[in-house]
Design a protein around this motif. Structure first.
Motif, PDB file in Angstrom:
ATOM      1  N   ILE A   1     -28.702 -16.275  11.160  1.00  0.00           N
ATOM      2  CA  ILE A   1     -27.816 -15.966  10.111  1.00  0.00           C
ATOM      3  C   ILE A   1     -26.655 -14.800  10.495  1.00  0.00           C
ATOM      4  CG2 ILE A   1     -28.743 -14.475   7.745  1.00  0.00           C
ATOM      5  CD1 ILE A   1     -31.387 -15.373   7.477  1.00  0.00           C
ATOM      6  N   SER A   2     -27.157 -13.640  10.827  1.00  0.00           N
ATOM      7  CA  SER A   2     -25.584 -12.973  12.292  1.00  0.00           C
ATOM      8  C   SER A   2     -24.763 -14.321  12.568  1.00  0.00           C
ATOM      9  CB  SER A   2     -26.716 -11.993  12.843  1.00  0.00           C
ATOM     10  OG  SER A   2     -27.078 -11.697  12.385  1.00  0.00           O
ATOM     11  N   ALA A   3     -26.092 -15.213  13.121  1.00  0.00           N
ATOM     12  CA  ALA A   3     -24.149 -16.348  13.678  1.00  0.00           C
ATOM     13  C   ALA A   3     -22.854 -16.748  13.191  1.00  0.00           C
ATOM     14  CB  ALA A   3     -25.093 -17.464  14.947  1.00  0.00           C
ATOM     15  N   LEU A   4     -23.875 -17.594  11.601  1.00  0.00           N
ATOM     16  CA  LEU A   4     -23.462 -18.013  10.169  1.00  0.00           C
ATOM     17  C   LEU A   4     -22.790 -16.973   9.541  1.00  0.00           C
ATOM     18  CD1 LEU A   4     -23.346 -20.198   8.730  1.00  0.00           C
ATOM     19  CD2 LEU A   4     -24.610 -19.997   8.047  1.00  0.00           C
ATOM     20  N   ALA A   5     -22.969 -15.554   9.611  1.00  0.00           N
ATOM     21  CA  ALA A   5     -22.206 -14.833   8.897  1.00  0.00           C
ATOM     22  C   ALA A   5     -20.925 -14.585   9.750  1.00  0.00           C
ATOM     23  CB  ALA A   5     -23.049 -13.372   8.842  1.00  0.00           C
TER      24      ALA A   5
ATOM     25  N   LEU B   1     -17.270  -4.580  16.108  1.00  0.00           N
ATOM     26  CA  LEU B   1     -17.743  -3.079  16.861  1.00  0.00           C
ATOM     27  C   LEU B   1     -19.731  -3.820  16.025  1.00  0.00           C
ATOM     28  CD1 LEU B   1     -18.490   0.150  16.926  1.00  0.00           C
ATOM     29  CD2 LEU B   1     -18.458  -0.015  15.330  1.00  0.00           C
ATOM     30  N   VAL B   2     -19.980  -3.925  15.257  1.00  0.00           N
ATOM     31  CA  VAL B   2     -20.745  -4.514  14.243  1.00  0.00           C
ATOM     32  C   VAL B   2     -21.652  -5.409  15.550  1.00  0.00           C
ATOM     33  CG1 VAL B   2     -22.231  -5.729  13.031  1.00  0.00           C
ATOM     34  CG2 VAL B   2     -20.284  -4.238  12.155  1.00  0.00           C
ATOM     35  N   ALA B   3     -20.808  -6.848  16.127  1.00  0.00           N
ATOM     36  CA  ALA B   3     -21.350  -7.682  17.128  1.00  0.00           C
ATOM     37  C   ALA B   3     -22.090  -6.984  18.455  1.00  0.00           C
ATOM     38  CB  ALA B   3     -20.368  -8.472  17.168  1.00  0.00           C
ATOM     39  N   ALA B   4     -21.197  -5.795  18.696  1.00  0.00           N
ATOM     40  CA  ALA B   4     -21.207  -4.852  20.278  1.00  0.00           C
ATOM     41  C   ALA B   4     -22.497  -4.263  19.403  1.00  0.00           C
ATOM     42  CB  ALA B   4     -19.927  -4.003  20.521  1.00  0.00           C
ATOM     43  N   LEU B   5     -23.138  -3.880  18.624  1.00  0.00           N
ATOM     44  CA  LEU B   5     -23.659  -3.000  19.054  1.00  0.00           C
ATOM     45  C   LEU B   5     -25.186  -3.739  18.327  1.00  0.00           C
ATOM     46  CD1 LEU B   5     -22.198   0.284  16.355  1.00  0.00           C
ATOM     47  CD2 LEU B   5     -22.571   0.018  18.586  1.00  0.00           C
ATOM     48  N   PHE B   6     -25.275  -4.629  17.723  1.00  0.00           N
ATOM     49  CA  PHE B   6     -25.918  -5.385  17.241  1.00  0.00           C
ATOM     50  C   PHE B   6     -26.580  -6.789  17.766  1.00  0.00           C
ATOM     51  CE2 PHE B   6     -25.219  -2.054  14.132  1.00  0.00           C
ATOM     52  CZ  PHE B   6     -26.633  -1.503  13.815  1.00  0.00           C
ATOM     53  N   GLY B   7     -25.481  -7.105  17.765  1.00  0.00           N
ATOM     54  CA  GLY B   7     -25.741  -8.688  18.254  1.00  0.00           C
ATOM     55  C   GLY B   7     -26.348  -9.502  17.426  1.00  0.00           C
ATOM     56  N   ALA B   8     -26.836 -11.301  17.439  1.00  0.00           N
ATOM     57  CA  ALA B   8     -26.710 -11.538  16.753  1.00  0.00           C
ATOM     58  C   ALA B   8     -28.535 -12.106  17.177  1.00  0.00           C
ATOM     59  CB  ALA B   8     -26.871 -13.051  17.236  1.00  0.00           C
ATOM     60  N   SER B   9     -28.955 -10.597  15.699  1.00  0.00           N
ATOM     61  CA  SER B   9     -30.117 -10.201  15.924  1.00  0.00           C
ATOM     62  C   SER B   9     -31.579 -10.093  14.988  1.00  0.00           C
ATOM     63  CB  SER B   9     -30.746  -8.657  17.010  1.00  0.00           C
ATOM     64  OG  SER B   9     -29.972  -8.176  15.892  1.00  0.00           O
ATOM     65  N   GLY B  10     -33.044  -9.506  14.759  1.00  0.00           N
ATOM     66  CA  GLY B  10     -33.532 -10.274  13.205  1.00  0.00           C
ATOM     67  C   GLY B  10     -33.160  -8.992  12.771  1.00  0.00           C
ATOM     68  N   THR B  11     -33.036  -8.306  13.061  1.00  0.00           N
ATOM     69  CA  THR B  11     -32.008  -6.354  12.755  1.00  0.00           C
ATOM     70  C   THR B  11     -30.870  -6.519  11.719  1.00  0.00           C
ATOM     71  OG1 THR B  11     -33.350  -4.948  14.471  1.00  0.00           O
ATOM     72  CG2 THR B  11     -31.549  -4.314  13.103  1.00  0.00           C
ATOM     73  N   LEU B  12     -30.073  -7.357  12.577  1.00  0.00           N
ATOM     74  CA  LEU B  12     -28.767  -7.729  11.901  1.00  0.00           C
ATOM     75  C   LEU B  12     -29.147  -8.316  10.659  1.00  0.00           C
ATOM     76  CD1 LEU B  12     -25.840  -6.365  11.851  1.00  0.00           C
ATOM     77  CD2 LEU B  12     -25.586  -8.560  13.144  1.00  0.00           C
ATOM     78  N   ASP B  13     -30.655  -9.856  11.244  1.00  0.00           N
ATOM     79  CA  ASP B  13     -30.353 -10.303  10.038  1.00  0.00           C
ATOM     80  C   ASP B  13     -30.852 -10.190   8.225  1.00  0.00           C
ATOM     81  OD1 ASP B  13     -29.347 -12.412  11.800  1.00  0.00           O
ATOM     82  OD2 ASP B  13     -31.379 -13.351  12.731  1.00  0.00           O
ATOM     83  N   ALA B  14     -31.762  -8.928   9.066  1.00  0.00           N
ATOM     84  CA  ALA B  14     -31.905  -8.173   7.369  1.00  0.00           C
ATOM     85  C   ALA B  14     -31.240  -7.583   6.826  1.00  0.00           C
ATOM     86  CB  ALA B  14     -33.245  -7.218   8.079  1.00  0.00           C
TER      87      ALA B  14
END
Length: 517
Positions: free
Chosen positions: A260-264, A29-42
């Motif tokens: 950071i998101s991809a690694l997470a 769900l998180v991936a679909a909503l935010f992708g691998a993005s700077g917002t999710l990195d934060a």
């Protein structure tokens, strides 16, 4: 493994698996909503900070203090008998509140030091989210204390519900609050999940709390002072293990947005078998190891270690192999939708495949660490952990600019492998008894099963990719995951023919009467 130990292990593993299945749903769900993005990195940067202190305290309290204290009670109860423990619990909660306040005040500087490569807008968002998550510190510390009491009483189920409760609340918050709150919906879900888990643990321990727990400040009480010699090195060692994730985040923050998101995401998938299987084995075997060392029965401790090691390898080695082989279809099927595109899938899958061997290595190291703590040799774990951190720092510095995220993943796997080897040698030394003669033969059987799993699965995967080049990506990913079936069947046949005890026991639970055939 005794029937009771296996039942407890499988029960905890079942709850852990349910929690991790929900974690997968949350991740999708998180991936679909935010992708691998700077917002999710934060968000990932902000999420890391409040979990540092509770994560360390959970290990410290569970492993060092509570088991010793519970054994010293000898059936006694009441605030007077619990005065030493109450002092520790009071001190931990006070430290948690003060730490939360300090983290809120120093959030800007901490984010800059832990992720110096973030873009200015991502940095500002990470600071804001960090401050919103500060209540998680006392909440998680409270849950850690209550879970430790449950473990010491060999009541494992309510603490194991944590993954279920927290992930359900995060999913609901993301679905219901995303439009109005954006990324902050995840913060609401995280805090709500922690509150619910704390409430469940308070309810499950209500009698113990009512009869025994009171605020106290008896800093000179023997039950508070005696475990301190173990608490300090354990605290240092646990902090050292947390450093690896911070080190990775530090180096990755200088890469492209979304790294950071991809690694997470890759770390979450690779961490699932460790948290499901290794955590279950450690949780259920540790009390027995502690009792064996307390009786100076090194033969029993060596047998328990060998039994747990075989069971752990039986569960985590196949997971590591399949995740390495099927990383790309796994990521495509789980994450590739919404804002998570094909490029993000490829990047995450490469990291996941390179992290896969660390599943086995981390699991083995964690079991060996439990042996060292049961033998009251905590500084040995500290030394091994710091060697792993130092190696990770050096390899990250050497490889991050040349190989990017792939270099970070390989560095993590190499450091985990070194830690596993060093911890096994240290565990064998403190056990002071030879491993059961059957252990080597059992490990050979597990390696034969691994080969039987790998070869048919790899051949089926190659054949599938050769004939299905133009098929839709989700369908192709699903069919590629099915390539694991012939390998699993071959591995099961090899294990059955060799009399692998854990396989036979598992089948025996499904089909009574088969295990002895």
């Amino acid at each position: 493994m005794s029937v009771a130990a296996r039942r407890s292990t499988l029960g905890v593993a079942g709850l852990n698996f349910s929690g991790k299945a929900l974690a997968v749903a949350k991740t999708m769900l998180v991936a679909a909503l935010f992708g691998a993005s700077g917002t999710l990195d934060a968000f990932w940067v902000a999420y890391t900070l409040p979990l540092l202190l509770p994560g360390v305290l959970t290990t410290v309290i569970t492993v060092a203090f509570v088991p010793r204290f519970m054994s010293s009670l000898q059936g006694r109860s009441g605030p007077a008998a619990w005065r030493g423990a109450n002092t520790l619990f009071t001190l931990v909660l006070l430290v948690a509140v003060v730490a939360a306040a300090l983290l809120w005040w120093g959030a800007d500087g901490l984010v800059h030091r832990l992720a110096p490569g973030l873009a200015p807008d991502v940095h500002a968002e990470a600071v804001h989210l960090t401050r919103l998550l500060m209540p998680a510190v006392p909440l998680l510390c409270l849950s850690s204390l209550l879970a430790a009491l449950s473990y010491a009483s060999e009541r494992f189920m309510f603490p194991a519900l944590e993954g279920v409760t927290t992930n359900v609340i995060v999913i609901l918050a993301a679905l219901l609050l995303l439009r109005s709150m954006g990324i902050q919906a995840l913060v609401v879900g995280v805090l709500g999940g922690f509150i619910l888990q704390s409430a469940l643990l308070l309810w499950s321990n209500r009698r113990m709390i009512r009869e025994n727990l009171r605020p106290a400040a008896a800093l000179g009480h023997p039950d508070f002072l005696k475990p301190l010699a173990h608490l300090l090195p354990l605290f240092v060692g646990s902090a050292g293990s947390v450093l690896n994730s911070l080190v990775n985040q530090y180096f990755v923050s200088g890469l492209d947005a979304g790294a950071i998101s991809a690694l997470a995401f890759a770390g979450m998938i690779a961490g699932m078998p460790v948290e499901v299987f290794a955590q279950a084995v450690m949780t259920t075997y540790y009390p027995g190891l502690g009792r064996s060392f307390a009786r100076r029965d090194h033969a029993a401790a060596a047998h328990a270690h060998a039994d747990g090691l075989r069971f752990l390898v039986f569960m985590t080695l196949p997971a590591a192999i399949l995740i390495a082989l099927l990383a790309h279809p796994l990521v495509v099927l789980l994450l590739e939708r919404g804002r998570f595109d094909a490029a993000a899938s490829t990047q995450t899958a490469i990291v996941l495949a390179l992290l896969a061997p660390s599943i086995l290595m981390r699991s083995v190291a964690y079991l060996n660490y439990r042996v060292l703590h049961a033998a009251i040799r905590p500084w040995t774990q500290v030394a091994i952990g710091l060697v792993g951190v130092a190696l990770n720092v050096v390899l990250n510095a050497l490889w991050v600019n040349r190989f990017g995220l792939a270099g970070i993943a390989v560095s993590t796997t190499v450091s985990a492998t070194i830690a596993a080897l060093l911890s096994y040698a240290a565990a064998r030394r403190v056990l002071e008894a030879p491993a059961p003669r059957t252990l080597r033969l059992e490990m050979v059987t597990l390696l034969r099963m691994a080969v039987a799993l790998t070869v048919p699965s790899a051949l089926a995967l190659l054949a599938m990719r050769a004939v299905a080049t133009d098929w839709p990506r989700p369908l192709l990913a699903l069919l590629e995951l099915g390539c694991a079936v012939p390998g699993l069947l071959c591995a099961a046949w090899v294990g059955w023919r060799a009399g692998q005890p854990d396989l036979r026991a598992a089948i025996g639970r499904l089909r009574p009467g088969w295990a002895g055939q």
